[in-house]
Scaffold this motif. Structure first.
Motif, PDB file in Angstrom:
ATOM      1  N   PRO A   1       0.803  -1.223   0.000  1.00 59.11           N
ATOM      2  CA  PRO A   1       0.000   0.000   0.000  1.00 59.11           C
ATOM      3  C   PRO A   1       0.839   1.278   0.000  1.00 59.11           C
ATOM      4  N   ILE A   2       0.519   2.177  -0.896  1.00 57.70           N
ATOM      5  CA  ILE A   2       1.157   3.499  -0.925  1.00 57.70           C
ATOM      6  C   ILE A   2       0.091   4.520  -0.536  1.00 57.70           C
ATOM      7  N   ASN A   3       0.214   5.100   0.645  1.00 54.52           N
ATOM      8  CA  ASN A   3      -0.774   6.056   1.132  1.00 54.52           C
ATOM      9  C   ASN A   3      -0.461   7.464   0.661  1.00 54.52           C
ATOM     10  N   GLU A   4      -1.472   8.328   0.652  1.00 52.34           N
ATOM     11  CA  GLU A   4      -1.302   9.696   0.142  1.00 52.34           C
ATOM     12  C   GLU A   4      -0.324  10.499   0.993  1.00 52.34           C
ATOM     13  N   TRP A   5      -0.190  10.128   2.270  1.00 54.84           N
ATOM     14  CA  TRP A   5       0.721  10.851   3.150  1.00 54.84           C
ATOM     15  C   TRP A   5       2.122  10.229   3.181  1.00 54.84           C
ATOM     16  N   ASP A   6       2.284   9.185   2.400  1.00 56.51           N
ATOM     17  CA  ASP A   6       3.527   8.423   2.418  1.00 56.51           C
ATOM     18  C   ASP A   6       4.296   8.629   1.119  1.00 56.51           C
ATOM     19  N   LYS A   7       5.552   9.032   1.230  1.00 57.15           N
ATOM     20  CA  LYS A   7       6.443   9.075   0.074  1.00 57.15           C
ATOM     21  C   LYS A   7       7.565   8.076   0.353  1.00 57.15           C
ATOM     22  N   PRO A   8       7.341   6.799  -0.006  1.00 56.37           N
ATOM     23  CA  PRO A   8       8.292   5.754   0.367  1.00 56.37           C
ATOM     24  C   PRO A   8       9.566   5.780  -0.458  1.00 56.37           C
ATOM     25  N   ASN A   9      10.537   4.971  -0.015  1.00 61.20           N
ATOM     26  CA  ASN A   9      11.740   4.821  -0.836  1.00 61.20           C
ATOM     27  C   ASN A   9      11.669   3.559  -1.700  1.00 61.20           C
ATOM     28  N   TYR A  10      10.555   2.814  -1.578  1.00 67.46           N
ATOM     29  CA  TYR A  10      10.304   1.626  -2.409  1.00 67.46           C
ATOM     30  C   TYR A  10      11.458   0.624  -2.332  1.00 67.46           C
ATOM     31  N   TRP A  11      12.006   0.428  -1.132  1.00 65.68           N
ATOM     32  CA  TRP A  11      13.198  -0.408  -0.982  1.00 65.68           C
ATOM     33  C   TRP A  11      13.023  -1.778  -1.643  1.00 65.68           C
ATOM     34  N   LEU A  12      11.953  -2.479  -1.277  1.00 69.65           N
ATOM     35  CA  LEU A  12      11.643  -3.744  -1.945  1.00 69.65           C
ATOM     36  C   LEU A  12      10.211  -3.699  -2.457  1.00 69.65           C
ATOM     37  N   SER A  13      10.025  -3.898  -3.743  1.00 75.99           N
ATOM     38  CA  SER A  13       8.680  -3.966  -4.320  1.00 75.99           C
ATOM     39  C   SER A  13       8.049  -5.287  -3.895  1.00 75.99           C
ATOM     40  N   SER A  14       6.975  -5.197  -3.142  1.00 78.58           N
ATOM     41  CA  SER A  14       6.368  -6.393  -2.559  1.00 78.58           C
ATOM     42  C   SER A  14       4.885  -6.440  -2.880  1.00 78.58           C
ATOM     43  N   LEU A  15       4.351  -7.655  -2.905  1.00 76.65           N
ATOM     44  CA  LEU A  15       2.939  -7.840  -3.235  1.00 76.65           C
ATOM     45  C   LEU A  15       2.384  -9.032  -2.479  1.00 76.65           C
ATOM     46  N   THR A  16       1.065  -9.132  -2.473  1.00 72.42           N
ATOM     47  CA  THR A  16       0.401 -10.312  -1.920  1.00 72.42           C
ATOM     48  C   THR A  16      -0.404 -10.998  -3.023  1.00 72.42           C
ATOM     49  N   LEU A  17      -0.614 -12.290  -2.839  1.00 74.18           N
ATOM     50  CA  LEU A  17      -1.308 -13.109  -3.824  1.00 74.18           C
ATOM     51  C   LEU A  17      -2.515 -13.782  -3.180  1.00 74.18           C
ATOM     52  N   LYS A  18      -3.658 -13.657  -3.837  1.00 77.25           N
ATOM     53  CA  LYS A  18      -4.879 -14.333  -3.373  1.00 77.25           C
ATOM     54  C   LYS A  18      -5.481 -15.060  -4.567  1.00 77.25           C
ATOM     55  N   GLY A  19      -5.306 -16.357  -4.596  1.00 77.18           N
ATOM     56  CA  GLY A  19      -5.803 -17.128  -5.731  1.00 77.18           C
ATOM     57  C   GLY A  19      -5.018 -18.415  -5.881  1.00 77.18           C
ATOM     58  N   GLU A  20      -5.105 -19.016  -7.065  1.00 79.08           N
ATOM     59  CA  GLU A  20      -4.442 -20.303  -7.288  1.00 79.08           C
ATOM     60  C   GLU A  20      -2.921 -20.175  -7.281  1.00 79.08           C
ATOM     61  N   VAL A  21      -2.396 -19.089  -7.824  1.00 77.78           N
ATOM     62  CA  VAL A  21      -0.951 -18.881  -7.828  1.00 77.78           C
ATOM     63  C   VAL A  21      -0.513 -18.428  -6.438  1.00 77.78           C
ATOM     64  N   ARG A  22       0.405 -19.205  -5.836  1.00 74.67           N
ATOM     65  CA  ARG A  22       0.851 -18.921  -4.484  1.00 74.67           C
ATOM     66  C   ARG A  22       2.267 -18.329  -4.490  1.00 74.67           C
ATOM     67  N   PRO A  23       2.668 -17.695  -3.386  1.00 74.24           N
ATOM     68  CA  PRO A  23       4.008 -17.124  -3.326  1.00 74.24           C
ATOM     69  C   PRO A  23       5.117 -18.120  -3.661  1.00 74.24           C
ATOM     70  N   ILE A  24       4.989 -19.348  -3.180  1.00 74.72           N
ATOM     71  CA  ILE A  24       6.025 -20.350  -3.457  1.00 74.72           C
ATOM     72  C   ILE A  24       6.119 -20.642  -4.949  1.00 74.72           C
ATOM     73  N   ASP A  25       4.992 -20.551  -5.656  1.00 77.75           N
ATOM     74  CA  ASP A  25       5.005 -20.762  -7.108  1.00 77.75           C
ATOM     75  C   ASP A  25       5.833 -19.682  -7.795  1.00 77.75           C
ATOM     76  N   VAL A  26       5.629 -18.445  -7.373  1.00 80.30           N
ATOM     77  CA  VAL A  26       6.363 -17.321  -7.951  1.00 80.30           C
ATOM     78  C   VAL A  26       7.854 -17.450  -7.646  1.00 80.30           C
ATOM     79  N   MET A  27       8.170 -17.733  -6.391  1.00 78.36           N
ATOM     80  CA  MET A  27       9.579 -17.810  -5.984  1.00 78.36           C
ATOM     81  C   MET A  27      10.304 -18.956  -6.680  1.00 78.36           C
ATOM     82  N   LYS A  28       9.637 -20.102  -6.819  1.00 75.51           N
ATOM     83  CA  LYS A  28      10.268 -21.240  -7.496  1.00 75.51           C
ATOM     84  C   LYS A  28      10.468 -20.968  -8.982  1.00 75.51           C
TER      85      LYS A  28
END
Length: 371
Positions: free
Chosen positions: A277-304
């Protein structure tokens, strides 16, 4: 298989700023701890973030440890700590003999949840300090958190190890609390190979931290020590790297932002993907682009899938209250941090990546949806 793509590796300036300062250390024979680079790195970093003073230390962990000591945290005291963080945030609490109480995250920031924090204050009104983390460069909801901390009159320590160059409502993260800490580990947005910085508007306590960090050596002709000391000072050579890196901090933040925007543009419409989440009051440095997954594709699938193509990625931090060493300590919350861990992935965010590298990454990920 293509060349290795790293999650976030050191990136020295193309201009060679770091080599210039390191060479000066060699030329003047100030190789041992302290010297011009240490003094100037402290001054330049403090000026950059808008803090009155800074102490250059051997690591961000050392900075947290000395911040807790400065806050008079002792054996038996309670310290609140976000559960969704790296263990370096929590370990110094144990160094001081104190008891951590882990606070849940919220979906709005991925950081410390003010609702859970208020519940923790009601349960532990005697708490001595609160450590706030700005995870992955995203700022916590500092107004809400600071209001609660002021109400209960507790010390605020900002773990801004991941957020150097980021802002909350126009002010640098790490400068809201009584103490702020930054890390220059090899994977951070700028690096000294290893090192950290403690900042504060309390110049007297920063001077005291420097004293503790130099083995608490008293002013005397002989070696005399009236207090417990630590070998925590940054070396003059390492500080030279930091001075050079600080000159390109703005460029690194911009590149991290471009990486995040590329991923969001290319992957944001895939079913089940939700970016950090990037909030309107937040100016991040985007150190690591991160996401969440909800569905058939799981994090382990992406990482593998990425691993098979020689591309590094990581899970979201495993919450501290789930860690074998820390699971005996109390946790306040509803389990949002656990959901983020279960569903989260950190994508490669190396500032040396080319557009071809980024395209290679997103092609691998998109392939999981085509199947």
């Amino acid at each position: 298989m293509g060349d290795r793509i790293f999650l976030s590796s050191p990136h020295m300036s193309e201009e060679g700023y770091e080599q210039k300062y390191v060479q000066e250390a060699f030329d003047t024979n100030w190789i041992a701890p302290l010297g011009t680079n240490v003094n100037e790195f402290e001054n330049e970093l403090a000026a950059k973030v808008g803090s009155k003073s800074a102490a250059a230390l051997s690591s961000g962990t050392a900075a947290i440890h000395l911040a807790l000591k400065a806050a008079s945290v002792e054996e038996g005291d309670v310290v609140f700590c976000p559960t969704l963080t790296f263990s370096a945030t929590a370990n110094p609490i144990i160094y001081q003999g104190a008891t951590p109480v882990f606070i849940d995250s919220n979906y709005e920031t991925w950081n410390m949840c003010p609702v859970a924090l208020e519940e923790a204050f009601q349960k532990y009104p005697q708490v001595k300090a609160v450590i706030v983390v700005h995870l992955y460069g995203l700022s916590a909801d500092m107004d809400s958190i600071m209001d609660l901390c002021k109400e209960y009159n507790v010390t605020i320590i900002e773990d801004a190890a991941e957020s150097l160059g980021g802002y909350y409502k126009g002010q640098h993260t790490g400068t809201f609390g009584d103490y702020g800490i930054f890390s220059f580990n090899g994977n951070k947005i700028i690096t000294t190979s290893g090192g950290g910085m403690l900042v504060s508007h309390n110049e007297e306590m920063i001077e005291k931290a420097r004293f503790w960090a130099t083995q608490s050596r008293d002013q005397a002709r002989h070696y005399q020590h009236s207090e417990l000391g630590f070998n925590y000072r940054m070396s003059n050579v390492v500080a030279g790297i930091g001075r050079g890196q600080l000159k390109v901090l703005g460029e690194r933040v911009e590149k991290k932002k471009n990486i995040y925007e590329f991923y969001n543009r290319e992957l944001g419409k895939l079913e089940g993907i939700e970016f950090m989440p990037i909030n309107e009051w937040d100016k991040p440095n985007y150190w690591l682009s991160s996401l969440t997954l909800k569905g058939e594709v799981r994090p382990i699938d992406v990482m593998k899938a990425l691993e098979e193509e020689n591309i590094e990625s990581r899970p979201i931090w495993k919450p501290m209250h789930l860690q074998p060493f820390f699971q005996k300590y109390d946790f306040i919350g509803t389990g949002i941090s656990e959901k983020l861990f279960e569903n989260g992935v950190c994508l490669p965010s190396d500032t040396k990546m080319t557009e071809e590298d980024l395209q290679r990454i997103v092609n691998v990920i998109k392939g999981l949806w085509i199947k």
